[in-house]
Design an enzyme around this catalytic site. Structure first.
Site, PDB file in Angstrom:
ATOM      1  N   ASP A  66       9.938  -0.441   0.696  1.00  0.00           N
ATOM      2  CA  ASP A  66       8.879  -0.330   1.705  1.00  0.00           C
ATOM      3  C   ASP A  66       8.695   1.160   1.970  1.00  0.00           C
ATOM      4  O   ASP A  66       9.567   1.804   2.561  1.00  0.00           O
ATOM      5  CB  ASP A  66       9.272  -1.061   2.993  1.00  0.00           C
ATOM      6  CG  ASP A  66       8.195  -0.942   4.069  1.00  0.00           C
ATOM      7  OD1 ASP A  66       7.189  -0.233   3.855  1.00  0.00           O
ATOM      8  OD2 ASP A  66       8.376  -1.551   5.147  1.00  0.00           O
ATOM      9  N   ASN A  93       0.812   5.598  -4.484  1.00  0.00           N
ATOM     10  CA  ASN A  93      -0.346   4.728  -4.682  1.00  0.00           C
ATOM     11  C   ASN A  93      -0.424   3.600  -3.643  1.00  0.00           C
ATOM     12  O   ASN A  93      -1.515   3.224  -3.225  1.00  0.00           O
ATOM     13  CB  ASN A  93      -0.273   4.148  -6.102  1.00  0.00           C
ATOM     14  CG  ASN A  93      -1.168   2.947  -6.296  1.00  0.00           C
ATOM     15  OD1 ASN A  93      -2.373   3.072  -6.491  1.00  0.00           O
ATOM     16  ND2 ASN A  93      -0.589   1.745  -6.218  1.00  0.00           N
ATOM     17  N   TYR A 163      -7.962   3.234   7.750  1.00  0.00           N
ATOM     18  CA  TYR A 163      -7.861   3.521   6.306  1.00  0.00           C
ATOM     19  C   TYR A 163      -8.554   4.850   5.980  1.00  0.00           C
ATOM     20  O   TYR A 163      -7.978   5.714   5.320  1.00  0.00           O
ATOM     21  CB  TYR A 163      -8.507   2.384   5.507  1.00  0.00           C
ATOM     22  CG  TYR A 163      -8.515   2.584   4.015  1.00  0.00           C
ATOM     23  CD1 TYR A 163      -7.427   2.202   3.240  1.00  0.00           C
ATOM     24  CD2 TYR A 163      -9.624   3.140   3.363  1.00  0.00           C
ATOM     25  CE1 TYR A 163      -7.435   2.382   1.855  1.00  0.00           C
ATOM     26  CE2 TYR A 163      -9.641   3.326   1.987  1.00  0.00           C
ATOM     27  CZ  TYR A 163      -8.544   2.938   1.237  1.00  0.00           C
ATOM     28  OH  TYR A 163      -8.551   3.123  -0.125  1.00  0.00           O
ATOM     29  N   LYS A 167      -6.823   8.301   4.510  1.00  0.00           N
ATOM     30  CA  LYS A 167      -7.174   8.885   3.212  1.00  0.00           C
ATOM     31  C   LYS A 167      -7.624  10.338   3.368  1.00  0.00           C
ATOM     32  O   LYS A 167      -7.354  11.174   2.495  1.00  0.00           O
ATOM     33  CB  LYS A 167      -8.243   8.035   2.514  1.00  0.00           C
ATOM     34  CG  LYS A 167      -7.718   6.672   2.074  1.00  0.00           C
ATOM     35  CD  LYS A 167      -6.584   6.801   1.060  1.00  0.00           C
ATOM     36  CE  LYS A 167      -6.057   5.474   0.580  1.00  0.00           C
ATOM     37  NZ  LYS A 167      -4.950   5.617  -0.381  1.00  0.00           N
TER      38      LYS A 167
HETATM   39  N1  LIG Z   1      -9.369  -0.661  -5.450  1.00  0.00           N
HETATM   40  C1  LIG Z   1     -10.235   0.272  -5.057  1.00  0.00           C
HETATM   41  O1  LIG Z   1     -11.444   0.123  -5.161  1.00  0.00           O
HETATM   42  C2  LIG Z   1      -9.727   1.569  -4.475  1.00  0.00           C
HETATM   43  C3  LIG Z   1     -10.656   2.562  -4.148  1.00  0.00           C
HETATM   44  C4  LIG Z   1     -10.214   3.774  -3.621  1.00  0.00           C
HETATM   45  C5  LIG Z   1      -8.866   3.965  -3.417  1.00  0.00           C
HETATM   46  N2  LIG Z   1      -7.984   2.986  -3.720  1.00  0.00           N
HETATM   47  C6  LIG Z   1      -6.570   3.256  -3.486  1.00  0.00           C
HETATM   48  O2  LIG Z   1      -5.826   2.916  -4.636  1.00  0.00           O
HETATM   49  C7  LIG Z   1      -4.513   2.478  -4.257  1.00  0.00           C
HETATM   50  C8  LIG Z   1      -4.236   1.101  -4.844  1.00  0.00           C
HETATM   51  O3  LIG Z   1      -5.250   0.214  -4.419  1.00  0.00           O
HETATM   52  P1  LIG Z   1      -5.331  -1.271  -5.025  1.00  0.00           P
HETATM   53  O4  LIG Z   1      -6.727  -1.696  -4.848  1.00  0.00           O
HETATM   54  O5  LIG Z   1      -4.704  -1.302  -6.350  1.00  0.00           O
HETATM   55  O6  LIG Z   1      -4.402  -2.054  -3.938  1.00  0.00           O
HETATM   56  P2  LIG Z   1      -3.697  -3.477  -4.016  1.00  0.00           P
HETATM   57  O7  LIG Z   1      -3.745  -4.011  -2.620  1.00  0.00           O
HETATM   58  O8  LIG Z   1      -4.251  -4.282  -5.135  1.00  0.00           O
HETATM   59  O9  LIG Z   1      -2.189  -3.117  -4.393  1.00  0.00           O
HETATM   60  C9  LIG Z   1      -1.396  -2.390  -3.509  1.00  0.00           C
HETATM   61  C10 LIG Z   1       0.074  -2.598  -3.857  1.00  0.00           C
HETATM   62  O10 LIG Z   1       0.830  -1.829  -2.901  1.00  0.00           O
HETATM   63  C11 LIG Z   1       1.894  -2.638  -2.434  1.00  0.00           C
HETATM   64  N3  LIG Z   1       2.298  -2.215  -1.078  1.00  0.00           N
HETATM   65  C12 LIG Z   1       1.625  -2.398   0.084  1.00  0.00           C
HETATM   66  N4  LIG Z   1       2.335  -1.908   1.119  1.00  0.00           N
HETATM   67  C13 LIG Z   1       3.452  -1.373   0.602  1.00  0.00           C
HETATM   68  C14 LIG Z   1       4.588  -0.720   1.176  1.00  0.00           C
HETATM   69  N5  LIG Z   1       4.682  -0.531   2.501  1.00  0.00           N
HETATM   70  N6  LIG Z   1       5.555  -0.283   0.348  1.00  0.00           N
HETATM   71  C15 LIG Z   1       5.484  -0.480  -0.994  1.00  0.00           C
HETATM   72  N7  LIG Z   1       4.442  -1.124  -1.590  1.00  0.00           N
HETATM   73  C16 LIG Z   1       3.458  -1.568  -0.794  1.00  0.00           C
HETATM   74  C17 LIG Z   1       1.369  -4.051  -2.456  1.00  0.00           C
HETATM   75  O11 LIG Z   1       2.436  -5.001  -2.477  1.00  0.00           O
HETATM   76  C18 LIG Z   1       0.527  -4.049  -3.738  1.00  0.00           C
HETATM   77  O12 LIG Z   1       1.327  -4.415  -4.856  1.00  0.00           O
HETATM   78  C19 LIG Z   1      -4.485   2.528  -2.731  1.00  0.00           C
HETATM   79  O13 LIG Z   1      -3.975   3.783  -2.314  1.00  0.00           O
HETATM   80  C20 LIG Z   1      -5.949   2.437  -2.367  1.00  0.00           C
HETATM   81  O14 LIG Z   1      -6.232   2.983  -1.107  1.00  0.00           O
HETATM   82  C21 LIG Z   1      -8.371   1.779  -4.235  1.00  0.00           C
END
Ligand SMILES: NC(=O)c1ccc[n+]([C@@H]2O[C@H](COP(=O)([O-])OP(=O)(O)OC[C@H]3O[C@@H](n4cnc5c(N)ncnc54)[C@H](O)[C@@H]3O)[C@@H](O)[C@H]2O)c1
Length: 257
Positions: A66, A93, A163, A167
């Protein structure tokens, strides 16, 4: 020659979405990858990241972590060094969101998003750099940090107050670490994804939200996790050594418009 041959990389949130694609790409390029997530099962379903990497014959280690808990982060980096001897790359990430504006956001929601998205990145970066500064440099670099930010660190995330604030903080955290630790041989960059389709259920795939993203994205499609993994590979490699403190947009031109 693989780009990350014998490098040791931690990817937080590696079980799902972007983190999963980055971990798989790194392993394919020769890295040993530590998968640091609170869960093993991908949010979008299917085989675990560990299973997919091990099926290719590459090496990965799942460590239940975590990132909002210092002791958990400390134990994860210690386990990495114990198993692999050093730490070359950390990809921050893992993040969460609430889809709430200022008035809708409860104090508990604010606290948790900031704890994961901002304090968690601080914990992981601090613990990683504590390890990296004691390592011998390889091609001038002692270690690399890659922070996943968002285009919504620079323009507002509609209806997602904590959020978007988190960011924005990550973009500045990236510059601050790059400046303060350049002399230590630490390279620190961010990647700002635009809208990336990950297959996770829920608000991320809400048709109205997708229409909004399409209307903001000049490139004639939305992003894929592999688009982000390619940028994360470049920033993790020796090709990007004089590149530090940047926030690389992988957004199909969203922020150019
Ligand atoms: N998907 C998009 O369109 C998008 C756009 C811009 C930025 N992002 C950024 O990319 C990153 C990944 O996004 P995603 O869409 O793949 O997210 P997602 O929700 O699909 O995956 C996130 C992962 O992080 C894990 N997680 C959450 N809290 C946690 C914690 N406290 N400790 C350890 N692990 C934890 C979750 O279990 C999950 O496996 C994030 O930083 C998000 O803000 C995503």
């Amino acid at each position: 020659m693989s780009l990350l041959q014998s490098k040791i990389a931690v990817v937080t949130g590696a079980s799902s979405g972007l983190g999963r694609a980055i971990a798989i790409r790194y392993a394919a390029e020769g890295a040993c990858v530590v998968l640091a997530d609170i869960r093993d099962a991908p949010v979008e379903g299917g085989a675990t990241t560990l299973e997919l990497i091990e099926a290719t014959g590459a090496t990965a280690l799942q460590v239940a972590t975590d990132i909002a808990d210092w002791n958990s982060v400390d134990a994860m980096v210690s386990a990495t060094v114990e198993r692999f001897g050093r730490l070359d790359i950390i990809v921050n990430n893992a993040a969460i969101y609430t889809s709430t504006n200022l008035l809708q956001t409860s104090i508990e929601q604010w606290d948790r998003v900031i704890a994961v998205n901002l304090t968690g990145f601080f914990y992981c970066s601090k613990r990683a750099v504590m390890q990296m500064v004691g390592q011998e440099p390889v091609n001038e670099v002692r270690g690399r940090i890659i922070n996943i930010s968002s285009q919504h660190g620079m323009v507002a995330s509609p209806g997602d107050f904590p959020y978007g604030v988190s960011k924005g903080g990550i973009v500045q955290m990236t510059r601050q670490i790059a400046v303060d630790h350049a002399e230590d041989g630490i390279v620190c960059n961010a990647i700002a994804p635009g809208k990336i389709i990950t297959g996770k259920p829920g608000v991320a795939n809400d048709p109205k939200a997708l229409d909004y993203s399409r209307s903001r994205t000049p490139w004639p499609r939305l992003g894929t996790p592999d688009d982000v993994a390619g940028a994360a590979l470049y920033l993790a490699s020796d090709m990007a050594s004089f590149v530090t403190g940047v926030n690389l947009m992988v957004d199909g031109g969203w922020m150019a418009g």
